[in-house]
Design a protein around this motif. Structure first.
Motif, short mmCIF file in Angstrom:
data_model
loop_
_atom_site.label_atom_id
_atom_site.label_comp_id
_atom_site.label_asym_id
_atom_site.label_seq_id
_atom_site.Cartn_x
_atom_site.Cartn_y
_atom_site.Cartn_z
N VAL A 113 0.85 -1.19 0.00
CA VAL A 113 0.00 0.00 0.00
C VAL A 113 0.89 1.24 0.00
N ASP A 114 0.57 2.17 -0.91
CA ASP A 114 1.24 3.47 -0.93
C ASP A 114 0.19 4.53 -0.61
N ASP A 115 0.27 5.08 0.59
CA ASP A 115 -0.63 6.14 1.02
C ASP A 115 0.05 7.50 0.92
N GLY A 116 1.04 7.59 0.06
CA GLY A 116 1.73 8.86 -0.14
C GLY A 116 0.84 9.82 -0.88
N LYS A 117 1.47 10.84 -1.45
CA LYS A 117 0.68 11.79 -2.22
C LYS A 117 1.59 12.63 -3.09
N PRO A 118 1.04 13.15 -4.18
CA PRO A 118 1.82 14.08 -5.00
C PRO A 118 2.05 15.37 -4.20
N LEU A 119 3.27 15.86 -4.20
CA LEU A 119 3.62 17.06 -3.44
C LEU A 119 3.66 18.31 -4.31
N SER A 120 3.98 18.12 -5.59
CA SER A 120 4.04 19.25 -6.52
C SER A 120 3.75 18.74 -7.92
N GLY A 121 3.56 19.65 -8.85
CA GLY A 121 3.23 19.28 -10.22
C GLY A 121 1.74 19.10 -10.39
N PRO A 122 1.30 18.68 -11.58
CA PRO A 122 -0.13 18.57 -11.86
C PRO A 122 -0.87 17.62 -10.93
#
Length: 183
Positions: free
Chosen positions: A84-93
């Motif tokens: 499971v990857d519960d990360g998130k986009p930090l920048s960009g679209p």
């Protein structure tokens, strides 16, 4: 919104699980179209950890940063192993998304001994999710073709030759995995 992928990979489930836990294999799956450069050193094998990567198209056009937040559900009675990857986009679209949850599951393929049933589910949310769903769906289809292409290269290492009773050599499959990303 949800993007799902289900495919059978031409490798043993243990081999697919090892590749799935390898940051090098992840980089190979997305390469050469999408390059992932770690902000700090990545482990050889994912553990329950958080990491950050910079993404770019072909290593030339920056597309943002992504936090990867890994956990595992790999002690299930049914034998399914889930990363499971519960990360998130930090920048960009992709940072326009309000939520990001990526689950990848490995299990023996039913009716196909020696192969792996791979299931991949990405749940995204927020106001930008409808606009980003189709581009992400397209990437997931391409990702499936890369997984199918690379999976046969993820193979067990052969054991050191053993001598049989007649003095000839015998070889058996070992339990280590290697593949394109692990070479």
């Amino acid at each position: 919104m949800r993007i799902q992928l289900k495919t059978v990979l031409d490798c043993e489930p243990d081999v697919a699980w090892r590749a799935l836990r390898s940051p090098a294999a992840l980089q190979e799956i997305y390469g050469p179209v999408l390059a992932m450069k770690p902000v700090a050193d990545l482990p050889t094998m994912w553990q329950a950890t958080t990491a950050e990567v910079a993404l770019s198209i072909a290593g030339l056009v920056p597309t943002g940063r992504q936090r990867i937040d890994i956990s595992f559900d790999d002690d299930r009675a049914d034998g399914v192993r889930i990363l499971v990857d519960d990360g998130k986009p930090l920048s960009g679209p992709l940072a326009l998304l309000g939520s990001w949850r990526h689950r990848m599951a490995i299990a023996p393929a039913p009716h196909d001994q020696g192969k792996t049933l791979y299931r991949d589910r990405l749940d995204i949310g927020g106001a930008a999710a409808p606009a980003l769903w189709f581009p992400l769906w397209t990437v997931w289809q391409w990702r499936a073709s890369r997984l199918a292409e690379l999976a046969p290269t993820w193979a067990y290492d052969p054991e050191i030759a053993a001598v049989d009773e007649d003095g000839g050599e015998e070889f058996a499959a070992g339990d280590g995995a290697e593949g394109g990303a692990e070479r």
